[in-house]
Design a protein around this motif. Sequence first.
Motif: not given
Length: 122
Positions: A50-54
């Motif tokens: 969720k924090l680094f999804g991209d």
Amino acid sequence: MADDRDQHRNLGQARTDWAERRTALSSERTFAAWGRTALSCIGVGLAATKLFGDLQPQWLLRVVVVGLVALGVLALAFGYYSFNKSARDLEERGEHSLPLGWIGAFAVILALLGIAGLFLVW
């Protein structure tokens, strides 16, 4: 004179009993530390999606997440192995600790929840 010897034997036995009890409690605390470490690894791994999804490349994120969850599962396995060995050694001496079945169930459930979490976040 004989009373003094009996008193010293009783005192020695009491100290041995307390030392074995402290060892059992220490083993339980050590397993709890392994469990906290495992839960932290699994939680950070799942939160990373969720924090680094991209994050690009996407495969790198997946490697990190799977690696952290796997590390958490391994921490549980190491903790259980250590606790199991200590508990069996203590039971041979008559000292009882937490039931191995409950500890094993906790480890398996937490590991399965961590692995299932991988499928929920993707």
